[in-house]
Design an enzyme around this catalytic site. Structure first.
Site, mmCIF file in Angstrom:
data_model
loop_
_atom_site.group_PDB
_atom_site.id
_atom_site.type_symbol
_atom_site.label_atom_id
_atom_site.label_comp_id
_atom_site.label_asym_id
_atom_site.label_seq_id
_atom_site.Cartn_x
_atom_site.Cartn_y
_atom_site.Cartn_z
ATOM 1 N N LYS A 101 40.874 44.281 38.178
ATOM 2 C CA LYS A 101 39.760 43.338 37.994
ATOM 3 C C LYS A 101 38.949 43.199 39.283
ATOM 4 O O LYS A 101 37.720 43.280 39.272
ATOM 5 C CB LYS A 101 40.290 41.963 37.553
ATOM 6 C CG LYS A 101 39.177 40.963 37.296
ATOM 7 C CD LYS A 101 39.695 39.585 36.972
ATOM 8 C CE LYS A 101 40.086 38.863 38.221
ATOM 9 N NZ LYS A 101 40.450 37.455 38.015
ATOM 10 N N ASP A 131 38.535 39.802 32.923
ATOM 11 C CA ASP A 131 39.376 38.660 33.286
ATOM 12 C C ASP A 131 40.038 38.118 32.016
ATOM 13 O O ASP A 131 39.934 38.734 30.949
ATOM 14 C CB ASP A 131 38.558 37.583 34.022
ATOM 15 C CG ASP A 131 37.660 36.817 33.061
ATOM 16 O OD1 ASP A 131 37.498 37.250 31.898
ATOM 17 O OD2 ASP A 131 37.129 35.769 33.464
#
Ligand code: SF4
Length: 223
Positions: A127, A145
């Site tokens: 991420k 996310d």
């Protein structure tokens, strides 16, 4: 889980583009961080932390040091004390020091511009790497996310058992025109409509295509 068709994906993004805010053109990066090094550190600090707490910790840390070399002159204890508001501060302080040391040793203190290289840096997962690639270097990718992961799985947009698998599928299935804003649209949609505990399916503009919603509808009786 049945996948959305390409036509449905086009429609999904059209709907989100009209109903969810995208990224402000004046934004400098995630949480306002202006350069790749500070974007990386802000990402490390943001793990399991509320945005407002991350912002306080980030500000306090950058008051002490703003480059990998000056950061390494601080002790782990000094870093931990500065970033306390964002939680997990001992672990994050060690990650930050490890990140800075590796950045200097392997990349001469310059944040690399490929995912594989970014993933070699302590504290940087998929991420964070995607956030840095997209917002610090302007590369076409979509960071996944918890909100994006949930929406992708419920709708059938890009199902995956892990966030990394979803990230690969999401990038492959998102039309080019939507890549730049997809991260923001999906996060806002996940925070406002497709929330974790009680998704607002009744008012959801995607409920006619959402695989999770369709699968939950009662099967009509045939007489
Ligand atoms: S219908 Fe419900 S589960 Fe599906 S995307 Fe909308 S809010 Fe989420």
């Amino acid at each position: 889980m049945r996948l959305l068709t390409h036509r449905e994906i086009e429609r999904l993004y059209r709907i989100l583009s009209q109903s969810m805010p995208g990224r402000s053109s004046s934004a400098k990066g995630p949480k306002g961080q202006p350069d790749p090094f500070r974007t990386c550190l802000a990402c490390i600090l943001s793990a399991q932390s509320l945005d407002q707490n991350t912002a306080v910790a980030t500000k306090a840390l950058f008051k002490l040091a703003r480059t990998p070399r000056t950061m390494l002159k601080l002790s782990v204890e000094q870093v931990a004390a500065a970033i306390k508001p964002c939680g997990l501060y001992n672990v994050k302080a060690r990650s930050i020091q490890g990140f800075c040391a590796t950045l200097i040793d392997e990349f001469d203190g310059i944040v690399p511009q490929t995912r594989d290289e970014l993933l070699r840096l302590p504290g940087i997962g998929r991420k964070c790497a995607d956030i840095v690639l997209q917002f610090a270097f302007g590369q076409p990718t979509i960071a996944v996310d918890t909100h994006v992961f949930r929406v992708c799985n419920r709708t059938g947009l890009a199902p995956g058992k892990t966030a990394d698998k979803t990230a690969d599928a999401l990038l492959a299935r998102t039309p080019e025109w939507a890549v730049e804003q997809a991260h923001f649209w999906l996060i806002q949609f996940g925070k406002r409509i497709c929330v974790a505990r009680t998704p607002r399916c009744d008012v959801c503009p995607l409920n006619q295509m959402c695989r999770d919603y369709i699968d939950r509808q009662p099967v009509p009786m045939i007489r």
